[in-house]
Design a protein around this motif. Structure first.
Motif, short mmCIF file in Angstrom:
data_model
loop_
_atom_site.label_atom_id
_atom_site.label_comp_id
_atom_site.label_asym_id
_atom_site.label_seq_id
_atom_site.Cartn_x
_atom_site.Cartn_y
_atom_site.Cartn_z
N GLN A 187 -33.80 2.72 4.56
CA GLN A 187 -33.18 2.00 5.67
C GLN A 187 -32.25 2.90 6.47
N SER A 188 -31.66 3.89 5.82
CA SER A 188 -30.75 4.82 6.50
C SER A 188 -31.48 5.99 7.14
N GLY A 189 -32.79 5.98 7.07
CA GLY A 189 -33.57 7.04 7.70
C GLY A 189 -33.71 8.29 6.85
N ILE A 190 -33.41 8.20 5.58
CA ILE A 190 -33.56 9.35 4.68
C ILE A 190 -35.03 9.51 4.34
N ARG A 191 -35.54 10.72 4.55
CA ARG A 191 -36.95 10.99 4.27
C ARG A 191 -37.14 11.85 3.03
N ASN A 192 -36.03 12.48 2.58
CA ASN A 192 -36.11 13.37 1.44
C ASN A 192 -34.75 13.33 0.73
N LEU A 193 -34.75 13.31 -0.59
CA LEU A 193 -33.49 13.22 -1.33
C LEU A 193 -32.55 14.39 -1.03
N THR A 194 -33.09 15.52 -0.60
CA THR A 194 -32.24 16.67 -0.29
C THR A 194 -31.41 16.45 0.98
N GLU A 195 -31.69 15.39 1.74
CA GLU A 195 -30.89 15.07 2.93
C GLU A 195 -29.58 14.38 2.56
N VAL A 196 -29.47 13.88 1.32
CA VAL A 196 -28.32 13.08 0.92
C VAL A 196 -27.18 13.96 0.41
N ALA A 197 -25.97 13.71 0.93
CA ALA A 197 -24.77 14.34 0.38
C ALA A 197 -24.21 13.44 -0.72
N VAL A 198 -23.96 12.18 -0.39
CA VAL A 198 -23.53 11.19 -1.37
C VAL A 198 -24.04 9.81 -0.97
N ALA A 199 -24.24 8.97 -1.97
CA ALA A 199 -24.53 7.55 -1.77
C ALA A 199 -23.54 6.80 -2.65
N ILE A 200 -22.86 5.83 -2.05
CA ILE A 200 -21.78 5.12 -2.74
C ILE A 200 -21.95 3.63 -2.54
N LEU A 201 -21.86 2.86 -3.62
CA LEU A 201 -21.80 1.41 -3.51
C LEU A 201 -20.36 1.06 -3.22
N GLU A 202 -20.12 0.49 -2.06
CA GLU A 202 -18.76 0.16 -1.61
C GLU A 202 -18.30 -1.16 -2.23
N PRO A 203 -17.00 -1.40 -2.25
CA PRO A 203 -16.48 -2.67 -2.79
C PRO A 203 -17.04 -3.91 -2.09
N THR A 204 -17.54 -3.76 -0.88
CA THR A 204 -18.12 -4.88 -0.15
C THR A 204 -19.54 -5.20 -0.58
N GLY A 205 -20.15 -4.32 -1.38
CA GLY A 205 -21.54 -4.51 -1.79
C GLY A 205 -22.51 -3.71 -0.96
N GLU A 206 -22.03 -3.09 0.11
CA GLU A 206 -22.89 -2.26 0.96
C GLU A 206 -23.02 -0.86 0.35
N VAL A 207 -24.12 -0.19 0.64
CA VAL A 207 -24.33 1.17 0.18
C VAL A 207 -24.09 2.10 1.37
N SER A 208 -23.12 3.02 1.21
CA SER A 208 -22.85 4.03 2.24
C SER A 208 -23.59 5.30 1.86
N ILE A 209 -24.29 5.85 2.84
CA ILE A 209 -25.04 7.08 2.60
C ILE A 209 -24.55 8.12 3.59
N LEU A 210 -23.98 9.20 3.07
CA LEU A 210 -23.53 10.30 3.91
C LEU A 210 -24.55 11.42 3.79
#
Length: 181
Positions: free
Chosen positions: A130-153
């Protein structure tokens, strides 16, 4: 006068007590099940939430709901939201707020984070897509936020460690992805 409102003082008190009880029970259950309970829902989850809303409404309003009972119930719920907001801003507010959970550190999936968050790897991959990630090497961090949303940097710009101040397991994040402290 109370007869014209469709509710007696004792019934109004029961509406307030029921609303307080349901609010407390709901808050405890959501905290018990973790942020995952607030994350994105399937069609079945949405149907269950609608049914729960109907059940909770009946509990708060009582056997024969009236307009006055509805207004009292809503006012009580909004009052509880205000009190909770005040408590969150107090020095003990950390007890009311869930901590973020590290799901990915660089391209590594943090399995203990997934377990703690009650998230399946497939659900994480869905969020990545959903965040447009096509390869795991594009991810710096993925965090489940207190709101229940997943932040992907994404990788590219280094991350200010201040943004990760409440995130546990920061030591797992590759140092080359962070600004120097």
């Amino acid at each position: 006068m109370w007869h014209n409102l469709g509710i007696t003082p004792s019934e109004a008190l029961w509406v307030v007590l029921s609303a307080l009880g349901i609010y407390a029970a709901f808050s405890l259950l959501v905290r018990g099940f973790g942020q995952r309970a607030l994350a994105s829902w399937s069609t079945l989850d949405r149907a269950i939430v609608i049914a729960l809303g109907a059940v909770l409404g009946r509990v708060v309003l009582g056997y024969t709901p009236t307009l006055a009972a509805g207004v009292i119930g809503l006012a009580t719920m909004f009052g509880m939201l205000r009190v909770e907001g005040y408590l969150r801003r107090s020095r003990h507010g950390a007890y009311l707020t869930s901590r973020p959970i590290l799901l990915m550190a660089g391209s590594e999936v943090v399995q203990e984070g997934l377990r703690k968050a009650h998230i399946l790897e497939e659900e994480l991959f869905f969020k990545l897509r959903q965040s447009g990630i096509r390869n795991l090497t594009e991810v710096a961090v993925a965090i489940l936020e207190p709101t229940g949303e997943v932040s992907i940097l994404r990788r590219g710009e280094r991350i200010d460690p201040l943004l990760l101040s409440r995130v546990p397991n920061q030591s797992r994040i590759p140092r080359d992805l962070l600004l120097p402290e």
